[in-house]
Design a protein around this motif. Structure first.
Motif, PDB file in Angstrom:
ATOM      1  N   TYR A  35      24.318  40.709  58.715  1.00  0.00           N
ATOM      2  CA  TYR A  35      24.060  42.135  58.574  1.00  0.00           C
ATOM      3  C   TYR A  35      23.189  42.372  57.334  1.00  0.00           C
ATOM      4  O   TYR A  35      23.363  41.704  56.303  1.00  0.00           O
ATOM      5  CB  TYR A  35      25.370  42.917  58.439  1.00  0.00           C
ATOM      6  N   LEU A  36      22.274  43.315  57.448  1.00  0.00           N
ATOM      7  CA  LEU A  36      21.389  43.686  56.344  1.00  0.00           C
ATOM      8  C   LEU A  36      21.898  44.986  55.736  1.00  0.00           C
ATOM      9  O   LEU A  36      21.888  46.037  56.395  1.00  0.00           O
ATOM     10  CB  LEU A  36      19.946  43.856  56.848  1.00  0.00           C
ATOM     11  N   LEU A  37      22.371  44.923  54.485  1.00  0.00           N
ATOM     12  CA  LEU A  37      22.998  46.069  53.846  1.00  0.00           C
ATOM     13  C   LEU A  37      22.095  46.661  52.773  1.00  0.00           C
ATOM     14  O   LEU A  37      21.330  45.945  52.120  1.00  0.00           O
ATOM     15  CB  LEU A  37      24.333  45.662  53.213  1.00  0.00           C
ATOM     16  N   ARG A  38      22.227  47.963  52.592  1.00  0.00           N
ATOM     17  CA  ARG A  38      21.530  48.636  51.514  1.00  0.00           C
ATOM     18  C   ARG A  38      22.198  48.272  50.184  1.00  0.00           C
ATOM     19  O   ARG A  38      23.416  48.343  50.059  1.00  0.00           O
ATOM     20  CB  ARG A  38      21.569  50.151  51.707  1.00  0.00           C
ATOM     21  N   PRO A  39      21.437  47.893  49.176  1.00  0.00           N
ATOM     22  CA  PRO A  39      22.060  47.443  47.918  1.00  0.00           C
ATOM     23  C   PRO A  39      22.698  48.595  47.153  1.00  0.00           C
ATOM     24  O   PRO A  39      22.120  49.677  47.037  1.00  0.00           O
ATOM     25  CB  PRO A  39      20.894  46.831  47.139  1.00  0.00           C
ATOM     26  N   THR A  40      23.883  48.360  46.655  1.00  0.00           N
ATOM     27  CA  THR A  40      24.576  49.234  45.717  1.00  0.00           C
ATOM     28  C   THR A  40      24.920  48.404  44.487  1.00  0.00           C
ATOM     29  O   THR A  40      24.901  47.169  44.545  1.00  0.00           O
ATOM     30  CB  THR A  40      25.864  49.812  46.331  1.00  0.00           C
ATOM     31  N   PRO A  41      25.258  49.023  43.370  1.00  0.00           N
ATOM     32  CA  PRO A  41      25.670  48.220  42.210  1.00  0.00           C
ATOM     33  C   PRO A  41      26.840  47.290  42.505  1.00  0.00           C
ATOM     34  O   PRO A  41      26.909  46.178  41.972  1.00  0.00           O
ATOM     35  CB  PRO A  41      26.036  49.283  41.170  1.00  0.00           C
ATOM     36  N   GLU A  42      27.770  47.723  43.353  1.00  0.00           N
ATOM     37  CA  GLU A  42      28.904  46.878  43.686  1.00  0.00           C
ATOM     38  C   GLU A  42      28.481  45.685  44.527  1.00  0.00           C
ATOM     39  O   GLU A  42      28.899  44.541  44.267  1.00  0.00           O
ATOM     40  CB  GLU A  42      29.965  47.688  44.431  1.00  0.00           C
ATOM     41  N   LEU A  43      27.647  45.912  45.548  1.00  0.00           N
ATOM     42  CA  LEU A  43      27.174  44.802  46.379  1.00  0.00           C
ATOM     43  C   LEU A  43      26.257  43.880  45.587  1.00  0.00           C
ATOM     44  O   LEU A  43      26.272  42.659  45.783  1.00  0.00           O
ATOM     45  CB  LEU A  43      26.450  45.346  47.612  1.00  0.00           C
ATOM     46  N   TRP A  44      25.448  44.460  44.690  1.00  0.00           N
ATOM     47  CA  TRP A  44      24.570  43.632  43.874  1.00  0.00           C
ATOM     48  C   TRP A  44      25.382  42.741  42.939  1.00  0.00           C
ATOM     49  O   TRP A  44      25.032  41.578  42.712  1.00  0.00           O
ATOM     50  CB  TRP A  44      23.609  44.517  43.095  1.00  0.00           C
ATOM     51  N   ALA A  45      26.484  43.256  42.405  1.00  0.00           N
ATOM     52  CA  ALA A  45      27.324  42.445  41.519  1.00  0.00           C
ATOM     53  C   ALA A  45      27.951  41.273  42.268  1.00  0.00           C
ATOM     54  O   ALA A  45      28.199  40.215  41.676  1.00  0.00           O
ATOM     55  CB  ALA A  45      28.416  43.313  40.904  1.00  0.00           C
ATOM     56  N   ARG A  46      28.193  41.414  43.561  1.00  0.00           N
ATOM     57  CA  ARG A  46      28.799  40.341  44.340  1.00  0.00           C
ATOM     58  C   ARG A  46      27.785  39.343  44.870  1.00  0.00           C
ATOM     59  O   ARG A  46      28.167  38.272  45.346  1.00  0.00           O
ATOM     60  CB  ARG A  46      29.580  40.938  45.520  1.00  0.00           C
ATOM     61  N   SER A  47      26.502  39.670  44.789  1.00  0.00           N
ATOM     62  CA  SER A  47      25.487  38.770  45.349  1.00  0.00           C
ATOM     63  C   SER A  47      24.478  38.272  44.326  1.00  0.00           C
ATOM     64  O   SER A  47      23.705  37.358  44.626  1.00  0.00           O
ATOM     65  CB  SER A  47      24.729  39.488  46.477  1.00  0.00           C
ATOM     66  N   LEU A  48      24.443  38.837  43.118  1.00  0.00           N
ATOM     67  CA  LEU A  48      23.412  38.490  42.143  1.00  0.00           C
ATOM     68  C   LEU A  48      23.599  37.069  41.607  1.00  0.00           C
ATOM     69  O   LEU A  48      24.696  36.508  41.648  1.00  0.00           O
ATOM     70  CB  LEU A  48      23.420  39.493  40.979  1.00  0.00           C
ATOM     71  N   PRO A  49      22.533  36.474  41.068  1.00  0.00           N
ATOM     72  CA  PRO A  49      22.650  35.170  40.407  1.00  0.00           C
ATOM     73  C   PRO A  49      23.306  35.329  39.040  1.00  0.00           C
ATOM     74  O   PRO A  49      22.807  36.051  38.189  1.00  0.00           O
ATOM     75  CB  PRO A  49      21.198  34.695  40.289  1.00  0.00           C
ATOM     76  N   HIS A  50      24.416  34.671  38.834  1.00  0.00           N
ATOM     77  CA  HIS A  50      25.179  34.831  37.593  1.00  0.00           C
ATOM     78  C   HIS A  50      24.530  34.034  36.469  1.00  0.00           C
ATOM     79  O   HIS A  50      24.553  32.803  36.467  1.00  0.00           O
ATOM     80  CB  HIS A  50      26.621  34.371  37.793  1.00  0.00           C
ATOM     81  N   ARG A  51      23.963  34.762  35.511  1.00  0.00           N
ATOM     82  CA  ARG A  51      23.464  34.122  34.294  1.00  0.00           C
ATOM     83  C   ARG A  51      24.552  34.066  33.234  1.00  0.00           C
ATOM     84  O   ARG A  51      24.526  33.202  32.355  1.00  0.00           O
ATOM     85  CB  ARG A  51      22.242  34.887  33.775  1.00  0.00           C
ATOM     86  N   THR A  52      25.474  35.009  33.301  1.00  0.00           N
ATOM     87  CA  THR A  52      26.637  35.045  32.420  1.00  0.00           C
ATOM     88  C   THR A  52      27.808  35.601  33.230  1.00  0.00           C
ATOM     89  O   THR A  52      27.644  35.970  34.402  1.00  0.00           O
ATOM     90  CB  THR A  52      26.397  35.948  31.192  1.00  0.00           C
ATOM     91  N   GLN A  53      28.982  35.675  32.602  1.00  0.00           N
ATOM     92  CA  GLN A  53      30.098  36.369  33.221  1.00  0.00           C
ATOM     93  C   GLN A  53      29.743  37.840  33.392  1.00  0.00           C
ATOM     94  O   GLN A  53      29.126  38.437  32.510  1.00  0.00           O
ATOM     95  CB  GLN A  53      31.350  36.228  32.357  1.00  0.00           C
ATOM     96  N   ILE A  54      30.123  38.421  34.513  1.00  0.00           N
ATOM     97  CA  ILE A  54      29.748  39.803  34.802  1.00  0.00           C
ATOM     98  C   ILE A  54      30.969  40.709  34.705  1.00  0.00           C
ATOM     99  O   ILE A  54      32.116  40.251  34.702  1.00  0.00           O
ATOM    100  CB  ILE A  54      29.107  39.941  36.198  1.00  0.00           C
ATOM    101  N   VAL A  55      30.710  41.997  34.619  1.00  0.00           N
ATOM    102  CA  VAL A  55      31.762  43.021  34.665  1.00  0.00           C
ATOM    103  C   VAL A  55      31.955  43.396  36.122  1.00  0.00           C
ATOM    104  O   VAL A  55      31.043  43.900  36.777  1.00  0.00           O
ATOM    105  CB  VAL A  55      31.373  44.259  33.832  1.00  0.00           C
ATOM    106  N   HIS A  56      33.153  43.142  36.641  1.00  0.00           N
ATOM    107  CA  HIS A  56      33.406  43.403  38.056  1.00  0.00           C
ATOM    108  C   HIS A  56      33.669  44.891  38.291  1.00  0.00           C
ATOM    109  O   HIS A  56      33.813  45.690  37.364  1.00  0.00           O
ATOM    110  CB  HIS A  56      34.577  42.554  38.534  1.00  0.00           C
TER     111      HIS A  56
END
Length: 499
Positions: free
Chosen positions: A173-194
């Motif tokens: 499925y192709l989803l529209r990006p939201t900050p929440e979806l982006w946080a779950r799919s982005l490349p982790h350079r550091t620990q993130i705030v969930h």
């Protein structure tokens, strides 16, 4: 916001005035500003910038009142102009509080169809999300098959795409990006705030549109996107990161997501560890700091000991001089978020940069960090401190078919059969004749067998579906303590200028 409709209030003038004042207050609170033109116009209506007070203080009171009192035509003109100004201001406010202008539940661009170079979140499974930038002739591959970007372009967000191989059995499925979806799919350079911690930060910092916010510790940019959604459309986020590689990647991501006009990325160490190290070692600033993570960006040193730092940030003209701070001036930011290993070093700079009654938040994984940060906040004029920890425990909810408990009683063995069974278990078995005799004794009559079969079939048909929940095996997130505080009204001095 929700404005109260005046039409159902009737002709009661008091109710109408209260309703209008409440609506205006709601608009002002939402927009984060006041209405100085309206107050100026009211002053004019009361006597043209304090003319009545001047007349009262004059010795010749009556003459002064006659001199400053406007004529009837002037009063009517002033009243009409103030009414038009007030109506214009009211119309401007109504346009600004229109919710359609704040359609920021997703990252820009707000298009229905996917266009080339648009960010797309790829939903592969419930716990597996990825992202792509829709590029013509590119291919996205996973265990489900090969998916061509040409099939993405022109399709609406939320659609289902099948693979071109494996007979089209694979899909995503192709989803529209939201900050929440982006946080779950982005490349982790550091620990993130969930997402749970991010929602609490936005709530307790009282973020709203058009605010100026400072963030120290850009990292992977997950929290930055959440803040940008809250302060759009005319707010400004100043985010700071000491690692130059992460700074460049963050700038490219913000520009690719269409958020460049809302954010400015600074390559700077807000804590000022370099200056603290020089002060600790008694250095006069003529030599560079020995910290390799900071000194790798030092290009040269002039006679006064001020270092010129390489930076490619075209939007930021402030270089990292090693002294720390946000370099924005005094009482500029409405809110500040600190995601640092040593946040207590940045607290004095935050106290100088934040507005009176502004909110600050510190995000720390260890209680020892939190304790030192709380002590620094109290020392620098912050009050109303509060530390919280939140963990997100998700449940899988589904309907489960439950078998109806049996209502018939179990078969009760006679004493003879029970003794024979006990002897067989103790002696390793019974003779064939006695074994057959025991089975015959335990076998119910044919009528009872038919009744049991009927009862079992009835139980299967009477099975009920129940809504059940079970927790997931893993909890998304990590231990983190959020410390919130409110800045005092007293102005604070710049820590970089204190001797």
């Amino acid at each position: 916001i929700r404005l109260v409709d005046e039409s159902h209030l009737g002709d009661d003038q008091l109710d109408l005035k209260v309703c209008r004042v409440a609506n205006e207050a709601a608009k002002d609170l939402f927009l984060g500003n006041d209405n100085p033109p309206a107050r100026n116009s009211s002053k004019k209506l009361n006597g043209s910038d304090g003319g009545e007070h001047a007349g009262a203080e004059n010795v010749d009171g009556e003459a002064a009142d006659d001199a400053v009192s406007p004529s009837a035509e002037a009063e009517e003109a002033i009243a009409s102009s103030s009414t038009s100004k007030t109506s214009d201001i009211s119309e401007d406010k109504m346009r600004l509080v229109d919710c359609s202008l704040y359609n920021e539940n997703h990252l820009p661009p707000a298009r229905r169809l996917i266009q080339p170079e648009d960010l797309v979140v790829v939903f592969e499974s419930f716990n597996d999300l990825n992202f792509v930038y829709a590029t013509p002739n590119d291919i996205f591959s996973n265990r489900n098959g090969h998916f061509h970007h040409n099939d993405f372009i022109g399709r609406p967000y939320g659609c289902k795409i099948r693979s071109r191989n494996n007979d089209g059995l694979g899909f995503l499925y192709l989803l529209r990006p939201t900050p929440e979806l982006w946080a779950r799919s982005l490349p982790h350079r550091t620990q993130i705030v969930h997402e749970l911690d991010a929602s609490m930060i936005v709530h307790y910092l009282n973020l709203c549109p058009n605010m100026v916010v400072c963030e120290s510790g850009t990292g992977s940019g997950a929290m930055s996107h959440v803040i940008l959604r809250s302060i759009a459309p005319k707010g400004k986020l100043h985010t700071y990161e000491f690692n130059e590689m992460r700074v460049e990647k963050a700038r490219k991501e913000f520009e690719g997501h269409g958020l460049k006009h809302l954010v400015e990325v600074h390559h700077r160490d807000v804590c000022g560890k370099k200056a603290l190290l020089e002060l600790k070692n008694g250095d006069d600033g003529k030599t560079a700091a020995s910290d390799g993570a900071i000194s790798s960006n030092v290009e040269s040193t002039d006679k006064n000991g001020e270092s010129d730092i390489k930076t490619s940030n075209e939007n930021s003209n402030k270089s990292d001089d090693g002294k720390g701070g946000f370099q924005l001036g005094q009482a500029v930011a409405h809110a500040i978020f600190l995601d640092l290993p040593e946040p207590w070093l940045a607290v004095p700079h935050a106290a100088y940069t934040i507005k009176p009654n502004g909110r600050v938040c510190s995000y720390s994984p260890c209680m020892e960090q939190t304790q030192r940060t709380v002590a620094a906040m109290r020392q620098h004029g912050f009050h109303s401190l509060r530390t919280v920890e939140a963990r997100l425990k998700e449940y899988f909810v589904d309907e489960v078919e439950m078998e109806t408990p049996p209502t018939d009683l179990p078969v009760i063995l006679t004493e003879e059969v029970a003794s024979m069974e006990k002897a067989r278990c103790a002696g390793g078995g019974l003779p064939k004749e006695e074994d057959e005799k025991m089975r015959d004794a335990a076998t119910p009559p044919p009528d009872e067998m038919v009744a049991k079969e009927f009862a079992m079939k009835k139980r299967k048909t009477d099975n009920k579906k129940m809504l059940c929940a079970r927790p997931f095996a893993q909890m998304r997130g990590h231990t983190a303590f959020l410390t919130f505080a409110t800045a005092g009204n007293a102005p604070r001095l710049d820590p970089n200028r204190q001797v």
